[in-house]
Design a protein around this motif. Sequence first.
Motif: not given
Lengths: 215, 215
Positions: A80-87, A160-165
């Motif tokens: 999530a930190e290195r790629h877009a889409g999760l944070l 939607f974020s890594a928290g939801d995942l």
Amino acid sequence: MTVTITAFERSPDGGKGLARDTRVRWALEETGQPYAVRLVSFAAMKAPAHLALHPFGQIPTYEEGDLALFETGAIVFHLAERHAGLLPDDPDARARAIAWMFAAVNTVEPPILDLVTVRIVEGDKPWAAERMPLVVERIHGRLRQLADRLGDAEWLDGAFSAGDLMMVSVLLRTRPSGILDQHPSLAAYVARGEARPAYRRAFADQLAVNTRPAD
Amino acid sequence: MTVTITAFERSPDGGKGLARDTRVRWALEETGQPYAVRLVSFAAMKAPAHLALHPFGQIPTYEEGDLALFETGAIVFHLAERHAGLLPDDPDARARAIAWMFAAVNTVEPPILDLVTVRIVEGDKPWAAERMPLVVERIHGRLRQLADRLGDAEWLDGAFSAGDLMMVSVLLRTRPSGILDQHPSLAAYVARGEARPAYRRAFADQLAVNTRPAD
């Protein structure tokens, strides 16, 4: 750089997607990263080569060049930190998304995992049947608090974020017992997670591993 | 910007430093950040004003301007990310330190918290005495794996990090039962954490709260 993760040679859930490699596969799919999978048997998980990657002898692990990681939450965060889409980009929203990642594994999942203890690990003990409703009620307590916070929102905090995942993945563990369906707003939240194309690809890939013919 | 955290008005441990505000105090001290503490009663923790900060009605919370956070791991990470002293600069070492943060709360702490379940939550149940050795043995299993990985190193991965802060804090919970002392290398690791000036200040501050005269 090729990413390699590990997964169960045969998941104990038979392909329901509850093993933790599904969470990492999902994060890889959300961020569009290709990856390879190395399957490990239960015996191999406890052998020195795997323990060098994962001190607690579990899956998944994550290898990328010289970096070796364990702990699903840490692997998902790394992606999530290195790629877009999760944070989210906003620093405060990002910190809150990370809080939900920790909440999923530290506050919501432990009472849920007690289902495995009471059913399987201590399933042959004389107290198992009487203890079960206590364990189930503790899970309901947590899910009620989570449902109160979610309200009628789509995701826990904005997009939607890594928290939801992580939270959707943890909640999926309560479906086979019927507990999840007693919290309709959470069941709908989980269904929204499952409907994401990235989840569907991750699920299909772990299913293919777990339903392939035996050698 | 003033940082305000919440802590128990009276910790159930009477000041042993096991309540989770100590972890956040420690991180604040390691990073040299001043902070204020708002004490909350058990009743207030379950009231709407606190639930708005912490959906699961626990402590600690963290407020800094418009940002409100819950989950100890997330608060410690937030501090570690914004201030020097708790995460290495090297990206791979940083990712591994974060893995130890997740391992502390997700893999090592859950079996330890089962001590609270068997002793207190289910302490009056007929199975409590017979279940206790199973719970204790699961903790020993995890601690053996952790000790194997630590070996004779000072910290889990190079220099002291937020991963050690979290792991030492989790292990402290196994000391009152005598479990920790059966793993001498881990007991020494915990003692190294406790010897840090930042820990000592954090411990003293929570002790002062928990030993002040009643109103």
